[in-house]
Design a protein around this motif. Structure first.
Motif, PDB file in Angstrom:
ATOM      1  N   GLY A   4     156.789  28.029   4.808  1.00  0.00           N
ATOM      2  CA  GLY A   4     155.860  28.725   3.923  1.00  0.00           C
ATOM      3  C   GLY A   4     155.943  28.253   2.486  1.00  0.00           C
ATOM      4  O   GLY A   4     156.798  27.458   2.094  1.00  0.00           O
TER       5      GLY A   4
ATOM      6  N   VAL B 261     154.185  33.250  -2.136  1.00  0.00           N
ATOM      7  CA  VAL B 261     154.740  34.551  -1.753  1.00  0.00           C
ATOM      8  C   VAL B 261     155.229  34.527  -0.313  1.00  0.00           C
ATOM      9  O   VAL B 261     156.281  35.072   0.018  1.00  0.00           O
ATOM     10  CB  VAL B 261     153.688  35.664  -1.945  1.00  0.00           C
ATOM     11  CG1 VAL B 261     154.224  36.992  -1.417  1.00  0.00           C
ATOM     12  CG2 VAL B 261     153.306  35.794  -3.421  1.00  0.00           C
ATOM     13  N   LEU B 262     154.461  33.869   0.582  1.00  0.00           N
ATOM     14  CA  LEU B 262     154.896  33.773   1.979  1.00  0.00           C
ATOM     15  C   LEU B 262     156.225  33.032   2.080  1.00  0.00           C
ATOM     16  O   LEU B 262     157.091  33.400   2.874  1.00  0.00           O
ATOM     17  CB  LEU B 262     153.832  33.051   2.802  1.00  0.00           C
ATOM     18  CG  LEU B 262     154.171  32.837   4.289  1.00  0.00           C
ATOM     19  CD1 LEU B 262     154.378  34.169   4.989  1.00  0.00           C
ATOM     20  CD2 LEU B 262     153.078  32.017   4.984  1.00  0.00           C
ATOM     21  N   GLY B 263     156.393  32.000   1.278  1.00  0.00           N
ATOM     22  CA  GLY B 263     157.653  31.278   1.273  1.00  0.00           C
ATOM     23  C   GLY B 263     158.809  32.163   0.850  1.00  0.00           C
ATOM     24  O   GLY B 263     159.903  32.089   1.424  1.00  0.00           O
ATOM     25  N   TYR B 264     158.582  33.024  -0.144  1.00  0.00           N
ATOM     26  CA  TYR B 264     159.631  33.951  -0.573  1.00  0.00           C
ATOM     27  C   TYR B 264     160.014  34.902   0.566  1.00  0.00           C
ATOM     28  O   TYR B 264     161.188  35.148   0.826  1.00  0.00           O
ATOM     29  CB  TYR B 264     159.160  34.796  -1.768  1.00  0.00           C
ATOM     30  CG  TYR B 264     158.756  34.022  -2.992  1.00  0.00           C
ATOM     31  CD1 TYR B 264     159.268  32.753  -3.258  1.00  0.00           C
ATOM     32  CD2 TYR B 264     157.849  34.566  -3.914  1.00  0.00           C
ATOM     33  CE1 TYR B 264     158.894  32.045  -4.397  1.00  0.00           C
ATOM     34  CE2 TYR B 264     157.476  33.861  -5.053  1.00  0.00           C
ATOM     35  CZ  TYR B 264     157.987  32.608  -5.289  1.00  0.00           C
ATOM     36  OH  TYR B 264     157.614  31.913  -6.415  1.00  0.00           O
ATOM     37  N   VAL B 265     158.991  35.441   1.243  1.00  0.00           N
ATOM     38  CA  VAL B 265     159.226  36.410   2.323  1.00  0.00           C
ATOM     39  C   VAL B 265     159.975  35.754   3.481  1.00  0.00           C
ATOM     40  O   VAL B 265     160.932  36.319   4.026  1.00  0.00           O
ATOM     41  CB  VAL B 265     157.886  37.002   2.809  1.00  0.00           C
ATOM     42  CG1 VAL B 265     158.107  37.847   4.069  1.00  0.00           C
ATOM     43  CG2 VAL B 265     157.239  37.833   1.716  1.00  0.00           C
ATOM     44  N   LEU B 266     159.551  34.552   3.867  1.00  0.00           N
ATOM     45  CA  LEU B 266     160.202  33.873   4.987  1.00  0.00           C
ATOM     46  C   LEU B 266     161.626  33.461   4.628  1.00  0.00           C
ATOM     47  O   LEU B 266     162.529  33.533   5.473  1.00  0.00           O
ATOM     48  CB  LEU B 266     159.386  32.653   5.404  1.00  0.00           C
ATOM     49  CG  LEU B 266     158.024  32.963   6.030  1.00  0.00           C
ATOM     50  CD1 LEU B 266     157.272  31.673   6.348  1.00  0.00           C
ATOM     51  CD2 LEU B 266     158.192  33.796   7.302  1.00  0.00           C
TER      52      LEU B 266
ATOM     53  N   SER C 165     163.680  36.660   4.822  1.00  0.00           N
ATOM     54  CA  SER C 165     163.818  37.102   6.212  1.00  0.00           C
ATOM     55  C   SER C 165     164.801  36.223   6.976  1.00  0.00           C
ATOM     56  O   SER C 165     165.681  36.714   7.699  1.00  0.00           O
ATOM     57  CB  SER C 165     162.454  37.083   6.909  1.00  0.00           C
ATOM     58  OG  SER C 165     161.542  37.945   6.249  1.00  0.00           O
TER      59      SER C 165
END
Length: 418
Positions: free
Chosen positions: A306, A309-314, A317
């Motif tokens: 990602g 923001v998606l990269g931060y979430v992944l 996680s």
């Protein structure tokens, strides 16, 4: 030396726990601040980050094996206090050098080396001291508490470190770690001195090392668990080198957010430590470790996916899953050692295990940094994630795969001496 009259085991443990908490909290802050000094102040390359990360663990390769034999002959509490003092001086030298305008990557590496050597002696002493002040029946719960506390420090420390770096700068933030070592050392002085009884003939250090080495590598549980830990630590070493550059330069994360993202590891470790007792009761200690290995692989592969923001979430996680799985393994394996290994062998077993497994961290850091320079930090992290599958395979290709629990049969704990 025995426990003084009137001093309860619980009181001794809580003093020990408070000292450990102070030290790990400060170290967690430095875990964010020191790499950010290299990246933001000295503009380090990926390979330089690999060298810096390797310096923090290379002592396990240099003195990891003899550490157990030496510690066995030393007063344990005084040894820990001395190592706190050494590490405080090493970390304090960084802001002083920066103040004088003389700070370099080489200075950071040297400071990390000194801290690394101090940590080897300190940790070996601490692992040996704990079963001397805690009843065997409470070791797993105490180890879980220490792991959970360390996880809280790993959770709060990086977040606090990122905030302090944003407010004070990366260099000044290191003073927090200096204070933490001083506090830890002062608290440890309130614990009575302890020594392990040694034979009158005092065997040679080489003999002691060889006995611990053969005990571990001939053991049907310790040997595959060592291979598991070595694979995990190799991957983690590469991650340590690449995370700061990946977050700052690939994901373009602000410094304060870098601290929060790195803190996700602490959240995962806290969850893993908290779930260890329940998980091992439900499926058995051996089976839980196999599942944890595959979970660690999934988390490591999720980390570098990602962008934005998606990269931060992944990233967060994947870090939570990876760290949670590793925490479950660490608590279970440590408890197994402390409850199944003869006390006169325990320091050498701990030293052998950490020499091999922790020795993989600087190797992983150097290779991870070099690989990041060749193919980029994101691709390098993906390749490290693939390598993580070696951890559960180490257990599946050993006698552990036939076990529900790691515990040996009665009377089997002394059969693997060299």
């Amino acid at each position: 030396m025995g426990k003084p009259a009137g001093t309860s085991s619980a009181a001794l443990f809580w003093r020990f726990w408070t000292a450990e908490t102070a030290s790990t909290m400060g170290s967690a802050v430095t875990g964010v601040a020191l790499p950010l000094v290299a990246v933001t102040v000295l503009h380090a390359t990926p390979f330089e980050m690999g060298v810096l990360s390797a310096a923090g663990y290379v002592a396990w390769l240099v003195i990891g094996l003899p550490a157990g034999a030496f510690v066995q002959r030393l007063p344990l509490r005084s040894t820990q206090v001395a190592m706190d003092a050494v590490r405080a001086v090493a970390v304090a030298s960084v802001p002083l050098a920066w103040w004088w305008g003389e700070l370099t990557i080489a200075h950071l590496v040297l400071a990390a080396l000194v801290v690394s050597f101090g940590r080897v002696i300190y940790d070996t002493s601490a692992a040996t001291l704990l079963p001397s002040i805690v009843e065997p029946a409470r070791l797993q719960s105490r180890n879980s508490l220490l792991a959970a506390t360390g996880s809280v420090s790993d959770l709060a420390g990086p977040a606090l470190g990122g905030l302090l770096v944003q407010l004070l700068g990366a260099v000044a933030t290191l003073i927090v770690d200096v204070v933490s070592y001083v506090v830890s050392g002062l608290l440890l002085t309130t614990i009575p001195e302890w020594r392990i009884a040694t034979p009158a003939d005092r065997p040679a250090v080489r003999t002691l090392i060889r006995e611990g080495w053969f005990y571990v590598f001939r053991h049907p549980v310790l040997a595959p668990c060592l291979r598991f830990a070595t694979a995990i630590n190799f991957v983690w070493g590469g991650q340590l080198a690449l995370f700061p550059i990946y977050l700052v330069r690939d994901l373009d994360a602000p410094v304060a957010l870098v601290g929060l993202l790195l803190a996700s590891e602490g959240a995962g470790a806290l969850a893993g430590a908290g779930l260890t007792a329940r998980a091992t009761r439900a499926v058995g200690t051996a089976r839980a470790l196999v599942v944890a290995g595959f979970a660690a692989t999934a988390g490591a592969l999720l980390l570098p996916l990602g962008a934005g923001v998606l990269g931060y979430v992944l990233f967060a996680s994947g870090s939570i899953v990876f760290a949670g799985a590793v925490a479950l393994f660490s608590v279970t394996h440590r408890t197994y050692q402390q409850t199944n290994i003869p006390i006169e062998l325990l320091p050498r077993v701990v030293a052998t295990v950490r020499f091999v497994s922790f020795g993989a961290i600087p190797v992983g850091a150097l290779l991870g940094g070099a690989l990041g320079g060749l193919v980029g930090s994101r691709v390098a992290l993906v390749l490290l994630g693939v390598a993580t599958v070696l951890a559960p395979l180490a257990l599946l290709m050993s006698p552990v795969r036939h076990k529900r629990d790691l515990a040996e049969e009665p009377g089997g704990r002394n059969r693997y001496r060299g």
